[in-house]
Write an enzyme that holds these catalytic residues in place. Structure first.
Site, short mmCIF file in Angstrom:
data_model
loop_
_atom_site.label_atom_id
_atom_site.label_comp_id
_atom_site.label_asym_id
_atom_site.label_seq_id
_atom_site.Cartn_x
_atom_site.Cartn_y
_atom_site.Cartn_z
N THR A 84 45.98 36.07 29.36
CA THR A 84 47.28 36.35 30.67
C THR A 84 48.04 34.32 31.36
OG1 THR A 84 46.78 38.28 31.17
CG2 THR A 84 48.96 37.90 32.09
N GLY A 85 47.56 33.90 31.73
CA GLY A 85 47.67 32.84 32.05
C GLY A 85 48.86 31.36 31.34
N CYS A 101 36.21 36.55 39.73
CA CYS A 101 36.14 35.68 39.19
C CYS A 101 35.49 35.01 38.97
CB CYS A 101 37.95 35.39 39.48
SG CYS A 101 37.81 34.51 40.70
N GLU A 149 34.13 35.61 29.34
CA GLU A 149 33.83 36.61 30.08
C GLU A 149 34.02 38.34 30.29
OE1 GLU A 149 38.08 36.82 33.06
OE2 GLU A 149 36.79 36.18 34.50
N GLY A 182 44.59 36.14 37.62
CA GLY A 182 43.99 36.82 36.65
C GLY A 182 43.62 36.27 35.16
N GLU A 230 45.69 31.14 38.57
CA GLU A 230 44.03 30.73 38.83
C GLU A 230 42.99 32.49 38.23
OE1 GLU A 230 44.54 30.14 43.46
OE2 GLU A 230 43.47 31.86 42.88
N LYS A 244 53.59 40.86 42.83
CA LYS A 244 53.95 42.13 42.35
C LYS A 244 51.94 42.21 42.05
CE LYS A 244 52.39 42.63 37.27
NZ LYS A 244 51.99 43.56 37.77
N THR A 291 42.37 34.60 31.42
CA THR A 291 42.98 33.34 30.86
C THR A 291 44.26 33.25 30.24
OG1 THR A 291 40.98 32.61 31.61
CG2 THR A 291 42.71 30.63 29.59
#
Ligand code: NAD
Length: 490
Positions: free
Chosen positions: A235-236, A287, A386, A231, A253, A178, A233
């Protein structure tokens, strides 16, 4: 050579271009103009079910295909990427807003990654194990997980498609990918080339849609055996919670806040352009972007002046103009970066150059100025979070101990870059860096083949890149055998 056509509003499932079953489509917006130029399908649960079912059906056949044949298909795929470099480059450049040469570079990297795993497919082995007596025999097998879900962001879609799909496929898995709804086109193009290279239907499926719909349905699907996520952090963390439901292994990652640590003895002629490129390449939307500059106090003024001058020379333009830097990828990203630019001076940072929307921005794109803030304090949001834009935060240090502390004073742990002519000091910092990757006298890993794309801390925990990525996509089975007394005469 067959054409490379991405039909509008379609998924690529089971080797066919199919429309969304429930939810229609999403626009694909050109960041240099601010209006749509394509569309993709918007997946709901039924589309994800279809894609996972296709991948599941295809799995036994692909896993049973000899590793050499899997490698041969990947090699043909890599060759097609080379043949279509210009189209791929243009597609990604327009979709993300990066200069055409940036798209071209990413097509080259995607090619190299696919070719690397083509060569690795038939070199994946287990081990034989030592035993306590000659009557015992033990060995390990590396087996694919089955259906691997791969979810990627928008900033380097070709590289991330290749970096995740190629090792997964080489190891005998099938994939449902996706891409991000923000820049979804290049992954389709790569998957179409894989199809043309002879990858059987259902082995690599691409489904587009929103994270909260398509992404959530994919990560909670009971037939998914492994999840790779690239993606943010935040969402991780959501991905890990979803994976916990089905107890599925996850490779993460995530974000970064990489420092360039510059000592007074460094080769500044090499360091300055690399620092500028590290935070303006892809408009700082990487990133590993070198968004923190830590510079030894005795050369601070000189380094800041030289970096600022080079930042002022960065030329902005749309993807097809192929200058140095494009717009940010979306209006949301543009507003987010402007938020940092407004807040930092109020928090006490000194603006050296840039600091706002690009004055004479071409068309209506989301361009911001390459920006340098000096006298930045460790607690500021600019240092801790970030930004994902062309914004550099400068701090100064005195001596190796303070440099080490400041280098590690971040929640992230992706990349640390050290600039010095003192080899012992460089290696000491490399030893002490709490980061998955360190580079010395260069930014990132240029020139190293198969460099592991490792992460620590809030940047995640992947063993991506290089041979280790092949292991990431396999589970190990241990086999113990007791040899029975043989009936055959010795
Ligand atoms: P994001 O986390 O918003 O989205 C990434 C992907 O996750 C998208 O495909 C999105 O649709 C999907 N998603 C969102 N919510 C989801 C959910 N609840 N369940 C499942 N999927 C969901 O990130 P982004 O804004 O697209 O990308 C920028 C981020 O990616 C930055 O933090 C950047 O550092 C990171 N990144 C990391 C690497 C790396 O290798 N470490 C590489 C590139 C980008």
């Amino acid at each position: 050579m067959a054409d490379l056509v991405i039909p509008p509003a379609r998924h690529l499932i089971d080797g066919e271009w199919v429309p969304a079953r429930e939810k229609g489509e999403l626009p694909v917006i050109d960041p240099a103009l601010g209006y749509p130029f394509h569309s993709v399908a918007r997946a709901g649960r039924q589309d994800i079910d279809d894609a996972v079912a296709a991948a599941r059906r295809a799995f036994p056949g692909w896993a049973a295909t000899s590793p050499s044949e899997r490698g041969a298909v990947l090699r043909r795929w890599a060759d097609l990427v080379t043949l279509h470099t210009e189209e791929l480059a243009g597609l990604e450049a327009r979709d993300v807003g990066k200069p055409l040469s940036g798209g071209r570079l990413n097509a080259f990297i995607a090619h190299d990654i696919i070719e690397y795993f083509a060569g690795a497919a038939d070199k994946l082995t287990g081990v034989t194990l030592p035993t306590r007596s000659p009557g015992h025999f033990g060995y390990t097998l590396q087996e694919p997980y089955g259906v691997c879900a791969v979810i990627i962001p928008w900033n380097v879609p070709m590289v991330l498609t290749a970096a995740n799909a190629a090792p997964a496929l080489a190891a005998g898995n099938t994939v449902v990918l996706k891409p991000s709804e923000v820049a979804p086109l290049a992954p389709f193009a790569l998957a179409e080339l894989a199809r043309q290279a002879g990858l059987p239907p259902g082995v690599l499926n691409v489904v587009t849609g929103l994270g909260s719909e398509a992404g959530a349905a994919l990560t909670s699907h009971p037939d998914v055996g492994h999840i790779s996520f690239v993606g943010s952090t935040a969402t991780g963390r959501a991905i890990m919670r979803a994976a916990a439901g089905n107890l599925v292994p996850v490779k993460l990652e995530l974000g970064g806040k990489s420092p360039n640590v510059v000592f007074a003895d460094a080769d500044l002629d090499a360091a300055v352009p690399a620092i500028v490129a590290s935070v303006t390449e892809n408009a700082g939307q990487n990133c590993y972007a070198g968004s923190r500059l830590l510079v030894e106090a005795s050369v601070q003024d000189e380094v800041v002046a030289r970096v600022a001058e080079a930042m002022r020379g960065v030329r902005l333009g749309a993807w097809h103009q192929d200058l140095d830097m494009g717009p940010l990828v979306s209006e949301a990203q543009y507003r987010r970066v402007l938020g940092f630019l407004t807040e930092a001076p109020r928090a006490g940072a000194r603006l050296v150059t840039g600091g706002g929307p690009a004055a004479d921005r071409p068309e209506d794109g989301w361009y911001v100025e390459p920006t340098v803030f000096d006298r930045v304090e460790p607690g500021m949001r600019l240092v801790r979070e970030e930004v994902f834009g062309p914004v550099l935060a400068v701090q100064s240090f005195s001596g190796t101990r303070q440099a080490t502390e400041m280098m590690n004073d971040t929640d992230f742990g992706l990349l640390a870059c050290v600039w010095t002519n003192d080899v012992s000091r460089a290696l000491r910092l490399a030893q002490r860096a709490r980061a998955g990757q360190v580079s010395v006298n260069q930014f990132a890993d240029s020139g190293v083949i198969g460099f592991p794309f490792n992460m620590q801390k809030d940047s995640g925990f992947s063993r991506g890149g290089g041979y280790a990525a092949l292991r990431e996509y396999t589970q190990e089975k241990a086999v113990a055998v007791r040899l029975l007394d043989s009936r055959d005469p010795d």
